[in-house]
Structure formats: structure tokens, C-alpha cells
Design a protein around this motif. Structure first.
Motif, PDB file in Angstrom:
ATOM      1  N   LEU A 167     -52.930  11.898  -5.620  1.00 46.17           N
ATOM      2  CA  LEU A 167     -51.820  10.986  -5.465  1.00 46.17           C
ATOM      3  C   LEU A 167     -51.443   9.688  -5.069  1.00 46.17           C
ATOM      4  N   ALA A 168     -52.614   8.752  -4.360  1.00 43.24           N
ATOM      5  CA  ALA A 168     -51.753   7.816  -4.639  1.00 43.24           C
ATOM      6  C   ALA A 168     -52.211   6.512  -5.757  1.00 43.24           C
ATOM      7  N   ARG A 169     -53.456   6.896  -6.429  1.00 43.14           N
ATOM      8  CA  ARG A 169     -53.181   6.694  -8.094  1.00 43.14           C
ATOM      9  C   ARG A 169     -52.067   7.097  -8.662  1.00 43.14           C
ATOM     10  N   TYR A 170     -51.411   8.057  -8.197  1.00 37.94           N
ATOM     11  CA  TYR A 170     -50.779   8.845  -9.357  1.00 37.94           C
ATOM     12  C   TYR A 170     -49.526   8.424  -9.249  1.00 37.94           C
ATOM     13  N   GLY A 171     -49.172   7.294  -7.883  1.00 42.41           N
ATOM     14  CA  GLY A 171     -47.667   7.310  -7.243  1.00 42.41           C
ATOM     15  C   GLY A 171     -47.583   5.338  -8.360  1.00 42.41           C
ATOM     16  N   ILE A 172     -48.545   4.863  -8.260  1.00 41.89           N
ATOM     17  CA  ILE A 172     -49.033   3.462  -8.493  1.00 41.89           C
ATOM     18  C   ILE A 172     -49.346   3.562 -10.275  1.00 41.89           C
ATOM     19  N   ALA A 173     -49.827   4.195 -11.093  1.00 43.32           N
ATOM     20  CA  ALA A 173     -49.596   4.604 -12.398  1.00 43.32           C
ATOM     21  C   ALA A 173     -48.707   5.283 -12.738  1.00 43.32           C
ATOM     22  N   SER A 174     -47.658   5.072 -11.735  1.00 49.59           N
ATOM     23  CA  SER A 174     -46.502   5.849 -12.300  1.00 49.59           C
ATOM     24  C   SER A 174     -45.301   5.000 -12.077  1.00 49.59           C
ATOM     25  N   GLY A 175     -45.899   3.388 -11.782  1.00 52.98           N
ATOM     26  CA  GLY A 175     -44.681   2.771 -11.188  1.00 52.98           C
ATOM     27  C   GLY A 175     -43.948   3.035 -10.193  1.00 52.98           C
ATOM     28  N   ARG A 176     -44.793   3.929  -9.153  1.00 51.84           N
ATOM     29  CA  ARG A 176     -43.112   4.426  -7.899  1.00 51.84           C
ATOM     30  C   ARG A 176     -44.326   3.796  -6.626  1.00 51.84           C
ATOM     31  N   GLN A 177     -45.069   2.317  -6.344  1.00 47.93           N
ATOM     32  CA  GLN A 177     -46.113   2.135  -5.169  1.00 47.93           C
ATOM     33  C   GLN A 177     -44.221   2.602  -3.981  1.00 47.93           C
ATOM     34  N   ARG A 178     -43.367   1.762  -4.430  1.00 46.10           N
ATOM     35  CA  ARG A 178     -41.981   2.610  -3.165  1.00 46.10           C
ATOM     36  C   ARG A 178     -42.064   3.485  -2.854  1.00 46.10           C
ATOM     37  N   GLU A 179     -42.305   4.771  -3.168  1.00 52.13           N
ATOM     38  CA  GLU A 179     -42.767   6.282  -2.564  1.00 52.13           C
ATOM     39  C   GLU A 179     -43.947   6.125  -1.891  1.00 52.13           C
ATOM     40  N   LEU A 180     -44.813   5.151  -1.829  1.00 54.50           N
ATOM     41  CA  LEU A 180     -45.486   5.036  -0.719  1.00 54.50           C
ATOM     42  C   LEU A 180     -45.471   4.751   0.735  1.00 54.50           C
ATOM     43  N   VAL A 181     -44.863   4.855   1.121  1.00 56.52           N
ATOM     44  CA  VAL A 181     -44.629   4.920   2.891  1.00 56.52           C
ATOM     45  C   VAL A 181     -46.116   4.436   3.688  1.00 56.52           C
ATOM     46  N   LEU A 182     -46.108   3.123   3.981  1.00 59.32           N
ATOM     47  CA  LEU A 182     -47.122   2.682   4.959  1.00 59.32           C
ATOM     48  C   LEU A 182     -47.040   3.784   6.118  1.00 59.32           C
ATOM     49  N   LEU A 183     -47.962   4.258   6.951  1.00 54.80           N
ATOM     50  CA  LEU A 183     -47.615   4.917   8.202  1.00 54.80           C
ATOM     51  C   LEU A 183     -47.950   4.166   9.664  1.00 54.80           C
ATOM     52  N   PRO A 184     -47.166   3.887  10.308  1.00 55.93           N
ATOM     53  CA  PRO A 184     -47.420   2.383  10.968  1.00 55.93           C
ATOM     54  C   PRO A 184     -48.348   2.571  12.059  1.00 55.93           C
ATOM     55  N   ASP A 185     -48.582   3.559  12.461  1.00 55.55           N
ATOM     56  CA  ASP A 185     -48.951   3.939  13.470  1.00 55.55           C
ATOM     57  C   ASP A 185     -50.954   4.680  12.875  1.00 55.55           C
ATOM     58  N   ALA A 186     -51.231   4.167  11.004  1.00 57.29           N
ATOM     59  CA  ALA A 186     -52.177   4.943  10.978  1.00 57.29           C
ATOM     60  C   ALA A 186     -52.447   4.078   9.415  1.00 57.29           C
ATOM     61  N   GLN A 187     -52.367   2.629   9.712  1.00 53.67           N
ATOM     62  CA  GLN A 187     -52.133   1.921   8.526  1.00 53.67           C
ATOM     63  C   GLN A 187     -54.428   1.213   8.727  1.00 53.67           C
ATOM     64  N   PRO A 188     -54.369   1.324   7.153  1.00 51.93           N
ATOM     65  CA  PRO A 188     -53.935   0.697   6.313  1.00 51.93           C
ATOM     66  C   PRO A 188     -53.044   2.469   5.260  1.00 51.93           C
ATOM     67  N   TRP A 189     -53.166   3.738   5.527  1.00 52.95           N
ATOM     68  CA  TRP A 189     -52.932   5.259   5.143  1.00 52.95           C
ATOM     69  C   TRP A 189     -51.053   4.855   5.071  1.00 52.95           C
ATOM     70  N   THR A 190     -50.837   5.238   3.603  1.00 52.80           N
ATOM     71  CA  THR A 190     -49.387   5.539   3.090  1.00 52.80           C
ATOM     72  C   THR A 190     -49.297   6.972   2.989  1.00 52.80           C
ATOM     73  N   ALA A 191     -48.389   7.632   3.150  1.00 56.41           N
ATOM     74  CA  ALA A 191     -47.889   8.891   2.997  1.00 56.41           C
ATOM     75  C   ALA A 191     -46.543   9.342   2.024  1.00 56.41           C
ATOM     76  N   PRO A 192     -46.803  10.024   0.552  1.00 57.22           N
ATOM     77  CA  PRO A 192     -45.720   9.945   0.040  1.00 57.22           C
ATOM     78  C   PRO A 192     -44.254  10.583   0.140  1.00 57.22           C
ATOM     79  N   ALA A 193     -43.460   9.976  -0.699  1.00 57.34           N
ATOM     80  CA  ALA A 193     -42.532  10.453  -0.490  1.00 57.34           C
ATOM     81  C   ALA A 193     -42.101  12.338  -1.382  1.00 57.34           C
ATOM     82  N   ALA A 194     -41.593  12.418  -0.835  1.00 59.29           N
ATOM     83  CA  ALA A 194     -41.482  14.410  -0.885  1.00 59.29           C
ATOM     84  C   ALA A 194     -41.475  14.353  -2.518  1.00 59.29           C
ATOM     85  N   GLN A 195     -40.113  13.817  -2.712  1.00 62.94           N
ATOM     86  CA  GLN A 195     -39.960  14.072  -4.264  1.00 62.94           C
ATOM     87  C   GLN A 195     -41.745  13.538  -5.031  1.00 62.94           C
TER      88      GLN A 195
END
Length: 521
Positions: free
Chosen positions: A75-103
């Protein structure tokens, strides 16, 4: 289905690999999906997220339909490859993990469906809009399912059903059944709400599950993806920056058939069912009036202390409610996930975490206690708490913690009627009265197999030991060794662990079930 498609499309030259692939292909070709939400994928998931206005998922990106024991962060690779890094939201209490935007998650799933389509293009024709009402074990083996199939609203049906028959009941037999109903669709209603259900007009007292099922979001179907999305999302993704995968379909995909009788015949033929027959009663299945989504108007009371309650309160303000009061029985707790971080971290390694070793070494009764410890109750993320604080600052929301409803009475004396609600506030003491136009409940579900309607006959015929409402299943999630019924989701938590309620547990459960069906333990 992704697990089964992966096995069916696997490339292997060993005799064992070829046998597994053949078995998976046979199973996939004979699979029928019966879904009460509609004839497509992820319908209820979409409706739940949209009804609550969820913009970002709580789960990290490595927890998704493709995820396995060792991290597969497609899922992270999908977001990066499609130029949608802004939709990978950094989890403040679980860095460096990110959560995806619903879309982003929605588009990822749309592309993932192409993996199924490439192996089994006809599966979409075997997704049936209906509800299984009963499951009976057969002496000769297999299971008998009583199903209530919805009348498809399609001009392609040349043989029309009677207008007053919105559903038809059928009886089918299958060699294996997977019950993937999450928490069992058994909403938890407080006693005061049960007593007041029938007194108010439709739409004035709703559970979050009703708000979800009544939402207009439609199923995800094959072919609704961006042209730039390739089928195997584990290796590539959209090449157009910002490109979207699957938009919501305008209507559920109709079954490719010319008559309703052909639908039933096709189900029996494709499954190679032992028999199918019409049951005598045609029961109504029109959507209850109380499930209609209410318009935003006036004063709203939201009950609950978890993330769903916070989402509903914020969404209510966006929908136009003048003022929202959120009542929580306890103080609001802030945690990154609804389970301990150690249980989420286990998906990053093939080695057992200490919490896992303790859980899987325990007896079923001890496991039930560990489940309660690992899931201590409702909690919020920091982002959701910030949203609530902003609405409080604007005067659009009031948060009452350590409070609970004593009773709620519907009064018709007001112009359009209103709820008179009595609250007990533990923090400040005393009783408070509220006058509100509607009440939304975010009170979760009752996790008890005894309350799941579809399991009642099976519980009577083949009772299983239960612990806190959860049945003892086999390690492969079968009801028992003799009954080919597999249970996935929250009802399998005694075998899967506390993340059985979440996306991570869905992947773990699918892995066990498909391994058992294909003989690759």
C-alpha cells in the motif's frame, strides 16, 4: 478472495505447488459470494467510512488485504508510485509508520481486485445480493444454507418478479462455507435505548451500524479502475501522479443473466451444488424506515467513547446539525491503535512477539482474558481529539465525559418532538437533563456467537465450548474438524488474537482458511 487468487495464479514447478494451484483454481471457479450489502466488494466498508466521514484510516499501511506475517507494504509503495505521498499520513505515536488516506486505500483495493479478475474473470457474476439466514450441517457432509436473495433492480431481467415480492428465499448446499461477517452484525443497544426504540419517529434513534447500512455508497466492481493502474499492486501502481483508482460505481453491477430463474440456476451450476430449491415464503426485505439517514437539523446526542463516536460527532457537524453533544462513560483515552502497539508490530517480523507467545500458549479461557487486556476499550487518535477540541472551541460541540444515560423519553409536546434525556455525571455529580432532536449510538457490537442469527441452528446441532461469547474453533478456523464452516473476523479472536477485529486479523484469518482449503498448512 485475494488469498485464493494468489494461490490460483502462483507459478510453481514442484508437484506440490502445481497441486495447490490446481486446487485453488477449482475452488475459485466454484465460489459464490453472498453479501447482504450488494453485489460487489467492500460495500459495507465504504458505507461505514463515508457515514462517519473518515478521511484517514487508523491502521498503518503494512496492514492491508495483501499483508502477511512478514511485512508486505504494498500500500505504501502504491501511494509513492502514484505520486500520492501526501495521502500517507505519519502516525505521531507510532513513527515512522504511516496510515493511508481513505481514498488511497479505496483505490489500492480497486487495483488489487484486478489480481482476482486476471485469474477468475467471471467471479463478479457470482457475487449475489442476499443474506444467509441459516446454516445447517448435513449428515452426508457439507452444509445447507437458507438464503434470502434480493430482487435485482435491473432492466436486463426479462422475466419480472411480482412487485410485492422484494426477496426470494432459496436453499442451497455447499461443500465449504466461509462466514466473514466481522463481529456478527449484532449491534449493542443500551437498555434505555431498547425501551425507547418504538416511541420515537423513524430516524430519531439510530445505531452507527444503521447509519452505515443506509448510506448510499455502492459496491466496488471489476473494471472501475484508473487506466494507469496495473493489476498486481504488489509490484506497481498508478503511473499518473494524483490519479484515482476506483470511483464509486453509480449502481451495483447486475448479474449477467437474462432471467431471475437463470440466476438461481447459475448459482447451483457454478457451485456444483447438490441441490437448490425455492423455499415457500417470500419475505419482505425493504429497508426499514428507521434506517433512513437523517437530515442535519437541530440538537444531536452522540453516545460512545471511541473513535467511531468521535467521527460521528464531527461528521454530524459537517452534515449541518446545529449542536452536537458527545457523551462518554469514561474519560477519553488517546492511543494510536485500538490494540496494544506490540500486537501491531508483530506483522513486521516472522518471529513471535512476547504478547503472542503468551497468548497462544494460554488456554481458551485465559486467552479471553488476554483479549480484554489487549483491547481495553474505546479510544481516540490524537488527530480525532484535535478535531473534537476545535469543534468545542467553535461552540458546535459539547463533550461530557464520565457520564451515562439513565433514561431517555420521547416527548411529542415539542413542535417536531424531542428526546428528554437524563444523564448521570460521575465527574461533577448529580443528574443533568438534555433536550435533543435525535440520538446516534456508537456503542459497538455484542461479541457473542449465541446472538448471531445465522449460527443458531448450528449451535443447537453442534454446540461448541464458548468463552465470553467466543467459540473454540480449530487452528484453521473451522467450527470443528467435522464441519466445513470457517469463521473469520472478530468471532475468531480466540484463535487469531486481538487484531481479529481489524484489517490485520482479516488477512491472518484468510491465510489460515485458504491454507486449509488448499492443503498447504
Amino acid at each position: 478472495m485475494l488469498r485464493l487468487a494468489r494461490e490460483a495464479g502462483a507459478h510453481s514447478c514442484t508437484p506440490e505447488g502445481l497441486d495447490t494451484r490446481r486446487r485453488a483454481q477449482e475452488l475459485l471457479a466454484r465460489t459464490v459470494i453472498i453479501d447482504a450489502s450488494g453485489s460487489g466488494f467492500l460495500t459495507l466498508w465504504r458505507r461505514k467510512l463515508l457515514s462517519q466521514g473518515v478521511a484517514t484510516l487508523r491502521s498503518p499501511t503494512f496492514v492491508h488485504p495483501h499483508a502477511s506475517r512478514v511485512m508486505d507494504d504494498a500500500l505504501a509503495r502504491y501511494g509513492i508510485a502514484s505520486g500520492r505521498q501526501r495521502e500517507l499520513v505519519l502516525l505521531p505515536d507510532a513513527q515512522p509508520w504511516t496510515a493511508p488516506a481513505a481514498q488511497l486505500f479505496d483505490d489500492f483495493c480497486a487495483c488489487a481486485l484486478e489480481e482476482i479478475r486476471s485469474v477468475c474473470p467471471t467471479l463478479c457474476e457470482r457475487i449475489v445480493h442476499g443474506r444467509v439466514t441459516d446454516i445447517l450441517p448435513l449428515v452426508s457432509g457439507g452444509l445447507e444454507l437458507h438464503c434470502r436473495l434480493a430482487k435485482e433492480e435491473s432492466a436486463d431481467l426479462q422475466v419480472a418478479l411480482p412487485i410485492d415480492v422484494p426477496t426470494w428465499d432459496v436453499c442451497i448446499r455447499a461443500s465449504h462455507v466461509v462466514l466473514a461477517v466481522g463481529d456478527g452484525d449484532t449491534a449493542a443497544w443500551p437498555d434505555w435505548a431498547v425501551q425507547g426504540k418504538g416511541s420515537a419517529p423513524p430516524g430519531r434513534l439510530l445505531h452507527s451500524s444503521q447509519l452505515a447500512t443506509s448510506h448510499s455508497a455502492t459496491p466496488m466492481v471489476f473494471g472501475d479502475r484508473h487506466p494507469g493502474c496495473r493489476g498486481h499492486v504488489t509490484s506497481t501502481a498508478c503511473t499518473r501522479p494524483g490519479g484515482k483508482g476506483c470511483e464509486y460505481a453509480s449502481s451495483p453491477a447486475p448479474l449477467a443473466t437474462s432471467s431471475w430463474w437463470a440466476v438461481l440456476a447459475a448459482i447451483a451450476r457454478r457451485l456444483s451444488l447438490a441441490s437448490w430449491e425455492m423455499l415457500p415464503a417470500a419475505l419482505p426485505a425493504a429497508r426499514p424506515a428507521e434506517c433512513a439517514r437523517p437530515l442535519g437539523k437541530g440538537q444531536l446526542l452522540v453516545i460512545g467513547g471511541g473513535l467511531s463516536a468521535a467521527h460521528l460527532a464531527c461528521e454530524a457537524v459537517r452534515c449541518g446539525w446545529t449542536h452536537v453533544t458527545l457523551v462518554a462513560r469514561h474519560r477519553m483515552a488517546v492511543r494510536p491503535f485500538d490494540i496494544d502497539v506490540a500486537w501491531m508490530r508483530r506483522h513486521l517480523s516472522a518471529e513471535l512477539e512476547a504478547c503472542e507467545a503468551e497468548f497462544f500458549a494460554a488456554c481458551p479461557a485465559e486467552r479471553r482474558a488476554l483479549l480484554r487486556k489487549a483491547r481495553p476499550g474505546g479510544s481516540l487518535t490524537r488527530a480525532s481529539l484535535a478535531d473534537l477540541d476545535e469543534l468545542r472551541r467553535r461552540g458546535q460541540l459539547e463533550l461530557l465525559e464520565e457520564a451515562y444515560v439513565l433514561e431517555a423519553c420521547w416527548s411529542a409536546k415539542h413542535m417536531e418532538g424531542a428526546w428528554i434525556v437524563s444523564l448521570i455525571r460521575g465527574g461533577v455529580g448529580g443528574t443533568t437533563s438534555l433536550v435533543v432532536d435525535a440520538i446516534w449510538l456508537a456503542t459497538g457490537a455484542r461479541l457473542d456467537v449465541a446472538d448471531v442469527p445465522v449460527l443458531q441452528s448450528l449451535l443447537h446441532a453442534q454446540p461448541q465450548p464458548t468463552h465470553g461469547g467466543l467459540a473454540e474453533l480449530t487452528p484453521s478456523l473451522r467450527w470443528n474438524e467435522m464441519t466445513p464452516l470457517y469463521i473469520s473476523g472478530a468471532l475468531a479472536a480466540l484463535q487469531l488474537g486481538p487484531d481479529a477485529f481489524n484489517l490485520a486479523g482479516a488477512g491472518q484469518g484468510a491465510s489460515r482458511i485458504i491454507s486449509d482449503l488448499c492443503g498447504t498448512h
